[in-house]
Every structure is written in C-alpha cells, then in structure tokens.
Write a protein that holds these residues in place. Structure first.
Motif, PDB file in Angstrom:
ATOM      1  N   HIS A  41       0.313  -0.614   0.049  1.00 24.89           N
ATOM      2  CA  HIS A  41      -0.520   0.345  -0.690  1.00 24.89           C
ATOM      3  C   HIS A  41      -1.800   0.693   0.068  1.00 24.89           C
ATOM      4  CE1 HIS A  41       1.989   0.244  -4.249  1.00 24.89           C
ATOM      5  NE2 HIS A  41       1.963  -1.071  -4.237  1.00 24.89           N
TER       6      HIS A  41
ATOM      7  N   GLY B 131      -0.687  -1.736  -6.472  1.00 24.94           N
ATOM      8  CA  GLY B 131      -0.286  -0.640  -7.327  1.00 24.94           C
ATOM      9  C   GLY B 131      -0.210  -0.998  -8.791  1.00 24.94           C
TER      10      GLY B 131
ATOM     11  N   TYR C  34      -3.264   8.581  -6.994  1.00 21.47           N
ATOM     12  CA  TYR C  34      -2.461   8.072  -5.884  1.00 21.47           C
ATOM     13  C   TYR C  34      -1.477   9.116  -5.351  1.00 21.47           C
ATOM     14  CZ  TYR C  34       0.557   4.275  -3.882  1.00 21.47           C
ATOM     15  OH  TYR C  34       1.281   3.422  -3.087  1.00 21.47           O
TER      16      TYR C  34
END
Length: 459
Positions: A283, A351, A405
C-alpha cells in the motif's frame, strides 16, 4: 467522496481544534520558544536535544562531507555499507526537488541521524544496541533522506515524482534524496535480500549524518520528556498502529516485530532516534516509512500546541484476525485510561483491514470517556461514490480523511528514472507519461498525518 489537493496538509486533529500543517516535507516540530529554555528542559527530567543541520544541496563526491548546507556523499563509501552476500550490485544516485526524476519501486526512506561516530544510540536493534533511546543529543540532517528502490516480493509499485503534479503528494519529493539501488544475487533468499537492504539503508543514514557531527547546527530543539505536564492542559495521547502481517509487511520496534504482542507505551522522543523502523512494503500511498516515524506528523503537531499536552505514544500491532484485533484494542483502551488521557489520536498503516484496528479502538476509547479521533484514507472508487471506509466506527464520530485511494492522476514523462527501468503495474518504461491511481504515489495518503489530500462531497 472525491479526493482534492489542499494548499495545506490535513490536520493532525485534536478533540478541540483542527490544526493545519505546512504543505511541505516534515520540517520538524515548531517548538514554542519557552520549551527551548534549558530550565523547562531540565524540569521535565531531561529529554532529547535535536541538533538540526539543514541540507539544501546534495551531490556525489570523493568523500562524504557536510558544510554550510551542502551534503557530499562518497558513492563507494555508501555502497560498501550496503554490501552483503545477498546483493550482487549496489548503486548510489541522487535526486533533488524539482528535477525531472521519477523514483520507482520505492521501499523505505530514512532521515539521517547520529549520536556520534558509528551510530550508537540510533536505530536501536539494528545499528545501535536495543536499549532505550530518546535522550541526550541527536544530530539530524533535515531536508535529506536515504531511500531504497528496487524489487521485493509483496512490495507494491511505489512512485515518487520529484517534479510535476504528483510531486505535491509525497513528502519525499521535497527532500534531497540519496537513492540506494540494488541487484540481488541469483538464488539469494528474498528474506536475506530485504534484511541486507534494510540494514544497509540505516547504516548509510548514520554515515551521512556523521559528516555533520563537527558542524555548527542551524538550530537546536529541545524535546522534553513526556512525564508530568503543565497542570490544566488536556492530556492527549497518540495511538499508532503498526502493520504486522508477516514477511515484507512488518514494522520493527527496537529491532523486533510487534506481531503477536500487545500494545506498548514509549516516549515520543524515541521515535526521533529511530526506535521504529519500517519493513512494510505494501500500500504505497498508505505507507509509513521510517522517515515519517522519525518525524511523526501527529506527534509534531501536538508538540507544537500550547493548549494540550502530549502525554504518551502507544504502539499497537495490526493483527489480521478479528478476535486478536479486539484483544489488542481492549488493551490499548486500558492503557490509555491508566495513562489518564483525556483524548487520543489514532493512526494506522495499510488498507481496509487496518480500518478495523482504528475503528475498534475509537469505540472502546469513547466507552472509557476518552475522546477519540481517527485518521483514515478512503477507498471510494474512481468517482468517489463507493463506501468510504471498509470498517467504520459505530459509536465514535471524529474522523479525518486523508483522501481517496482510488482516484487517478496523470504523471508527465520525465528525463530519468531510478529504482526500476519499467513500471511493472503498467508494463511501461518508467520515464513514460503514466496514468496511475493515487494509491501508487508514495505516502500520498499517509495516515500518520502528512499529506495534501482530503475529501468532500462532490458538487
């Protein structure tokens, strides 16, 4: 919800106010003048004194030296510190703010620091002994970072543009970066490759900071210890969740993983000496590199306030299983209660799975009568219409968004690429013009509080 750039980074929120932070790479804490006074420093039982050396220029040269803001690094000396039987080749390069340079496959970044020749006392458990840190004097090269870039399994594509529209989204686009590129030995275990790069990166960070030990600092900053505190001010803690999801998705405290452990309390000053080191490569936008643990933006914002007192830093693992998450969250809430906190700000890494770690703790803290503020990134789809959080709190309501995101942006072509010649995510040359999700921009949605994105309702 749609993500939008802001002229200032999202606030490191407190229960009483939102405080805007400068939209630049973390530049250290803006300490109140009276905090710098020796009398207050001693009254808090000592603490940490930062000797700050500003880096305004970085270049490769015959030897490593620092003078008047110019850092010169010997590529051969730096490469020798990274050399390991698991590595076939180590290369050293530089990237400066504003250059048409793209760094691809970014793994970790470290702020150079040292307590003396050889690094004893910083990065405990890796460079120095695993003994309590955060006291005495630490030399810091502010405005510089040491980065590793290349391929590791489970490491998701991470990009830093040193110029162009994406540069505003990463703290490491505003630093003078010494980039360590590497090639593994054929057949070398990836665990050995990762460990070699991590150790080498920390050694190089100490080595370049050692060059400034005899230089007059640009500023001296006193960081009192967290004991006591001025009467009458709310006691605020920072609860920092560290990703603990196994190989290449782990974070180390004093050289050891918190995986399988319970929350622990440390002084925020221990962060400045590198007590927390990242070994987590997933991530990219949500990544908390070692650099941002050292300069923890929420800690910095609370230190700068004169209406609250930074009372504690609680480190927690981020387990995968629900029952273990509940166990860790319950113990974190208990610690915060026993520390006498009036409020806590919670951060995460990773996440949607990590949303649950923050949400559970927020609800339990509110049950204890402790005001809780959570920092979240949203995963709301390209158009911002999807559910914003994977696991929201059910009772707590104070949340800060650091952006979406899934939103996409176009990066223009650049002159030079470091780390990887091709962007694996698109199978394109790394110097090409690229359309990427914000998720791929290194630290763009950083949940430790640095960033230039937030969300609001679409018109």
């Amino acid at each position: 919800m749609a993500a939008h750039p802001r002229s200032a980074q999202p606030p490191a929120a407190t229960p009483t106010a939102r405080r805007e932070q400068p939209a630049t790479a973390p530049a250290g804490d803006k300490l109140r003048p009276e905090m710098a006074a020796e009398t207050e420093f001693q009254a808090h039982g000592g603490g940490l004194r930062r000797l700050v050396h500003e880096v305004r220029e970085l270049a490769l040269g015959e030897r490593t030296a620092y003078s008047s803001g110019r850092l010169t690094v010997s590529a051969s000396e730096a490469a020798a510190l990274v050399a390991d039987p698991a590595l076939a080749e180590v290369r050293i390069a530089c990237a400066a703010p504003g250059e048409a340079v793209r760094i691809v496959g970014v793994l970790d970044a470290v702020q150079p620091c040292s307590k003396g020749p050889g690094g004893g006392g910083v990065f405990p458990g890796f460079v120095g002994p695993a003994l309590p840190a955060g006291r005495g004097e630490t030399h810091v090269l502010r405005g510089a970072a040491v980065l590793a870039a290349g391929y590791l399994p489970r490491a998701q594509e991470a990009v830093i543009d040193m110029s162009g529209p994406a540069a505003a989204l990463s703290p490491l686009s505003a630093t003078h970066n010494l980039v360590v590129e590497f090639k593994p030995v054929d057949g070398a275990p990836w665990e050995d490759v990762e460990a070699a790069v991590r150790r080498g990166l920390l050694r190089v960070a100490v080595h370049v900071a050692d060059a400034a030990l005899e230089a007059e600092p640009d500023s001296v900053e006193e960081l009192p210890g967290p004991s006591g505190g001025p009467p009458g001010r709310p006691r605020v803690g920072v609860v920092t969740n560290l990703q603990t999801q196994g190989r290449f998705k782990d974070v180390f405290v004093y050289g050891r993983s918190l995986s399988g452990g319970l929350p622990t309390v440390i002084s925020p000053n221990e962060l400045d000496d590198g007590a927390v080191v990242s070994g987590q490569y997933g991530h990219p936008a949500l990544k908390n590199p070692t650099y941002l643990h050292q300069t923890h933006p929420v800690v910095a914002a609370l230190r700068a306030r004169d209406d609250v007192f930074l009372a504690a830093l609680v480190l927690c693992p981020e387990p995968v299983g629900q029952s273990t998450k509940e166990l860790v969250s319950a113990h974190a809430a208990r610690l915060c209660r026993e520390l006498g906190l009036d409020a806590a700000i919670l951060t995460k890494e990773g996440g949607g799975n990590a949303d649950a770690d923050v949400a559970l703790k927020m609800d339990l803290l509110e049950d204890e009568g402790i005001a809780a503020v959570g920092i979240f990134a949203e995963m709301a789809g390209r158009d911002g219409t999807g559910p914003s959080l994977v696991v929201p709190p059910t009772r707590a309501t104070a949340m800060v968004s650091v952006g979406n995101y899934d939103e996409r942006l176009v990066l223009p072509a650049c002159d030079r690429a470091l780390g990887r010649e091709r962007l694996a995510l698109l199978d394109r040359p790394s110097t090409d013009s690229l359309e990427l999700p914000v998720a791929a921009i290194y630290c763009a949605l950083n949940p430790l509080g640095w960033g230039r994105l937030t969300c609001h309702e679409a018109a």
